[in-house]
Design a protein around this motif. Structure first.
Motif, PDB file in Angstrom:
ATOM      1  N   SER A  37       0.942  -1.128   0.070  1.00  0.00           N
ATOM      2  CA  SER A  37       0.003  -0.053  -0.302  1.00  0.00           C
ATOM      3  C   SER A  37       0.836   0.859   0.007  1.00  0.00           C
ATOM      4  O   SER A  37       1.816   1.172   0.673  1.00  0.00           O
ATOM      5  N   LYS A  38       0.272   2.257  -0.485  1.00  0.00           N
ATOM      6  CA  LYS A  38       0.784   3.652  -0.301  1.00  0.00           C
ATOM      7  C   LYS A  38       0.953   4.236   1.004  1.00  0.00           C
ATOM      8  O   LYS A  38      -0.072   3.867   1.809  1.00  0.00           O
ATOM      9  N   LYS A  39       2.051   4.882   1.184  1.00  0.00           N
ATOM     10  CA  LYS A  39       1.954   5.464   2.348  1.00  0.00           C
ATOM     11  C   LYS A  39       2.297   7.213   2.345  1.00  0.00           C
ATOM     12  O   LYS A  39       2.821   7.439   1.337  1.00  0.00           O
ATOM     13  N   GLY A  40       1.824   7.860   3.613  1.00  0.00           N
ATOM     14  CA  GLY A  40       2.020   9.355   3.316  1.00  0.00           C
ATOM     15  C   GLY A  40       3.471   9.667   3.310  1.00  0.00           C
ATOM     16  O   GLY A  40       4.461   8.991   3.799  1.00  0.00           O
ATOM     17  N   GLY A  41       3.587  10.875   2.646  1.00  0.00           N
ATOM     18  CA  GLY A  41       5.098  11.441   2.621  1.00  0.00           C
ATOM     19  C   GLY A  41       5.048  12.935   3.214  1.00  0.00           C
ATOM     20  O   GLY A  41       4.214  13.453   3.802  1.00  0.00           O
TER      21      GLY A  41
ATOM     22  N   GLN B 212     -15.328  -0.036  -0.658  1.00  0.00           N
ATOM     23  CA  GLN B 212     -14.636  -0.358   0.278  1.00  0.00           C
ATOM     24  C   GLN B 212     -13.468   1.166   0.611  1.00  0.00           C
ATOM     25  O   GLN B 212     -13.467   1.876  -0.361  1.00  0.00           O
ATOM     26  N   ILE B 213     -13.144   1.236   1.762  1.00  0.00           N
ATOM     27  CA  ILE B 213     -12.351   2.202   2.370  1.00  0.00           C
ATOM     28  C   ILE B 213     -11.363   1.557   3.169  1.00  0.00           C
ATOM     29  O   ILE B 213     -11.745   0.722   3.996  1.00  0.00           O
ATOM     30  N   ARG B 214      -9.989   2.107   3.017  1.00  0.00           N
ATOM     31  CA  ARG B 214      -8.932   1.510   3.704  1.00  0.00           C
ATOM     32  C   ARG B 214      -7.888   2.673   3.974  1.00  0.00           C
ATOM     33  O   ARG B 214      -7.730   3.729   3.116  1.00  0.00           O
ATOM     34  N   GLY B 215      -6.907   2.518   4.900  1.00  0.00           N
ATOM     35  CA  GLY B 215      -5.868   3.626   4.800  1.00  0.00           C
ATOM     36  C   GLY B 215      -4.968   2.973   6.182  1.00  0.00           C
ATOM     37  O   GLY B 215      -4.993   1.820   6.594  1.00  0.00           O
ATOM     38  N   ASN B 216      -3.699   3.768   6.288  1.00  0.00           N
ATOM     39  CA  ASN B 216      -2.916   3.699   7.181  1.00  0.00           C
ATOM     40  C   ASN B 216      -2.446   4.722   7.849  1.00  0.00           C
ATOM     41  O   ASN B 216      -2.373   5.815   7.239  1.00  0.00           O
ATOM     42  N   LEU B 217      -1.871   4.647   9.330  1.00  0.00           N
ATOM     43  CA  LEU B 217      -1.169   5.738   9.896  1.00  0.00           C
ATOM     44  C   LEU B 217       0.297   5.366   9.995  1.00  0.00           C
ATOM     45  O   LEU B 217       0.505   4.249  10.721  1.00  0.00           O
ATOM     46  N   ASP B 218       1.060   5.905   9.650  1.00  0.00           N
ATOM     47  CA  ASP B 218       2.515   5.374   9.755  1.00  0.00           C
ATOM     48  C   ASP B 218       3.363   6.195  10.403  1.00  0.00           C
ATOM     49  O   ASP B 218       3.608   7.523   9.921  1.00  0.00           O
ATOM     50  N   TYR B 219       3.862   5.727  11.637  1.00  0.00           N
ATOM     51  CA  TYR B 219       4.896   6.627  12.544  1.00  0.00           C
ATOM     52  C   TYR B 219       6.329   6.237  12.235  1.00  0.00           C
ATOM     53  O   TYR B 219       6.527   4.870  12.432  1.00  0.00           O
TER      54      TYR B 219
ATOM     55  N   THR C 173       3.093   0.916  12.107  1.00  0.00           N
ATOM     56  CA  THR C 173       2.161   1.331  10.976  1.00  0.00           C
ATOM     57  C   THR C 173       0.831   0.656  11.654  1.00  0.00           C
ATOM     58  O   THR C 173       0.708  -0.528  11.752  1.00  0.00           O
ATOM     59  N   LEU C 174      -0.119   1.638  11.640  1.00  0.00           N
ATOM     60  CA  LEU C 174      -1.425   0.970  11.873  1.00  0.00           C
ATOM     61  C   LEU C 174      -2.395   1.178  10.626  1.00  0.00           C
ATOM     62  O   LEU C 174      -2.360   2.276  10.133  1.00  0.00           O
ATOM     63  N   SER C 175      -3.059  -0.152  10.141  1.00  0.00           N
ATOM     64  CA  SER C 175      -3.896  -0.110   8.992  1.00  0.00           C
ATOM     65  C   SER C 175      -5.086  -0.400   9.296  1.00  0.00           C
ATOM     66  O   SER C 175      -5.274  -1.527  10.029  1.00  0.00           O
ATOM     67  N   GLY C 176      -6.163  -0.354   8.437  1.00  0.00           N
ATOM     68  CA  GLY C 176      -7.414  -0.733   8.382  1.00  0.00           C
ATOM     69  C   GLY C 176      -7.818  -0.733   7.271  1.00  0.00           C
ATOM     70  O   GLY C 176      -7.826  -0.090   6.207  1.00  0.00           O
TER      71      GLY C 176
END
Length: 412
Positions: free
Chosen positions: A173-177, A233-240, A250-253
């Motif tokens: 999956s893509k992660k934020g930058g 569908q919706i999904r995403g992630n928080l990346d510390y 990384t927390l993903s859902g």
């Protein structure tokens, strides 16, 4: 339908590689001994199922990779369209957008991802690999939030996935930058198909980043069956990311609520291969229609009513936590994953024939082939009433219902 949920914690999944310092020391020695030689540049860097970068020349694994641009051209039709472009894999849609049959060269697979688990960010969609009859892609869909696909081929892929006899299908999956990014896509096609996709990502703070993606679509499909494809569908992630660059948490859902059409072959005239004319004088375009609630039978606990009109319906989702931490120049590292998932899934379809005579037949042929006597002792009527004509043709199909409530887990 009962729903069960299970939680698995990967307490024992901290990977402390005792051989890592030895390998690190060996690499240092090799670097010193070859310091006088010209430095070789290697441009191609791949990521295997471990999610750790390594140079292609240094890995024993055969890896195929598709980037986001390639996936965007292939993903609208489902997993089969994507995986057909991967070497050693043959895939077919089976009967629609989901439940792809996956065949691997050299293995006697019956499809349904038997030797190739489907994973997202190194986490399996289902954990009961090889013990279920549902295709993994009924629980998870691709969208614009996928960065790339990695297919690790060969027996060594079982190092990175559960029972991966032939290979590992892993979507990253893509992660934020550091910059805000967003993309949206709208698809409008004939037969009532409309689909909208989006993906956004960016920074929240200095070390915390986010990425969210999803889709929603409605599609009556190429055949008029009253089993429309609708949902999303919706999904995403928080990346510390640790400030020293040593790793991340990384927390993903994911949440899905989707209903997809599922088709099976239409009976054709055996001599001409043309579509049949039905008993009402019209061309038979499909044998699935809006009569599910009228199909049923009595059971000891009450009446069973068919839910076949729902097609392939899935609701539920997952939440996962991943961590990866390196400990300086020691060569030691720790990583692990924990996942909780809860899905409810129904798979309604008409089985193609009854295993006796899988082609259209007359009423008398139907009775004879099953040892049921003659038409003089039988009464054929339509569901809505009325007697079936003696020269009418039969094509036997069995409604198949697979209601499931599943709590799945995977840890590593």
């Amino acid at each position: 339908m009962k729903s069960t949920s299970k939680l698995a914690i990967a307490l024992g999944s901290v990977s402390l590689f005792a051989f890592a310092p030895m390998a690190w020391a060996q690499n240092q020695t090799q670097t010193q001994s070859t310091a006088s030689e010209p430095e070789k540049e290697v441009d191609v860097v791949i990521v295997t199922g471990t999610s750790r970068s390594r140079v292609a020349l240094d890995t024993p694994l055969a890896v195929t990779q598709l980037n986001a641009q390639s996936l965007s051209r292939l993903s609208s039709g489902g997993q089969a369209d994507i995986l057909n472009s991967v070497p050693t894999i043959k895939a077919d849609g089976g009967g629609g957008e989901v439940a792809a049959n996956i065949f691997v060269k050299g293995l006697p697979s019956g499809g349904q991802y038997q030797f190739t688990p489907l994973m997202y960010d190194g986490i399996t969609v289902l954990s009961s690999f090889g013990l279920n009859s549902s295709a993994y892609d009924v629980y998870y869909r691709n969208d614009l939030g996928v960065q790339r696909l990695e297919f690790v081929r060969g027996g060594v892929s079982n190092l990175f996935g559960p029972g991966s006899v032939a290979g590992l299908i892993n979507y990253i999956s893509k992660k934020g930058g550091d910059t805000y990014q967003g993309v949206a896509q709208v698809e409008v096609a004939e037969e009532g198909r409309v689909r909208g996709d989006f993906a956004v990502s960016g920074p929240i703070s200095e070390n915390l980043f986010y990425s969210i993606s999803g889709f929603y679509r409605s599609d009556t499909g190429p055949l008029d069956t009253n089993l429309d494809t609708v949902g999303g569908q919706i999904r995403g992630n928080l990346d510390y990311r640790f400030g020293d660059g040593s790793g991340s948490v990384t927390l993903s859902g994911q949440y899905i609520d989707d209903q997809a059409q599922f088709y099976l072959p239409i009976p054709l005239n055996g001599a001409t291969r043309e579509r049949l004319v039905g008993n009402d004088g019209q061309i038979v375009n499909s044998v699935q229609n809006d009569f599910g609630p009228s199909l049923g039978f009595r059971t000891p606990t009450g009446n069973f009513v068919s839910q076949i009109n729902d097609g392939v319906a899935t609701t539920g989702g997952l939440i996962a936590l991943s961590f990866d931490k390196s400990f300086g120049d020691s060569g030691w590292a720790a990583n692990g994953k924990i996942k909780y998932s809860d899905y409810k899934h129904k798979f309604g379809l008409f089985s193609d024939g009854d295993g006796v005579i899988n082609v259209p037949e007359t009423l008398q042929s139907f009775l004879t082939n099953r040892g049921l006597g003659s038409t003089a002792n039988a009464n054929f009527t339509y569901v809505g009433g009325g007697t079936v004509a003696a020269n009418a043709l039969f094509f036997v199909r069995q409604p198949l219902h697979r209601p499931r409530a599943s709590g799945r887990r995977r840890h590593r």
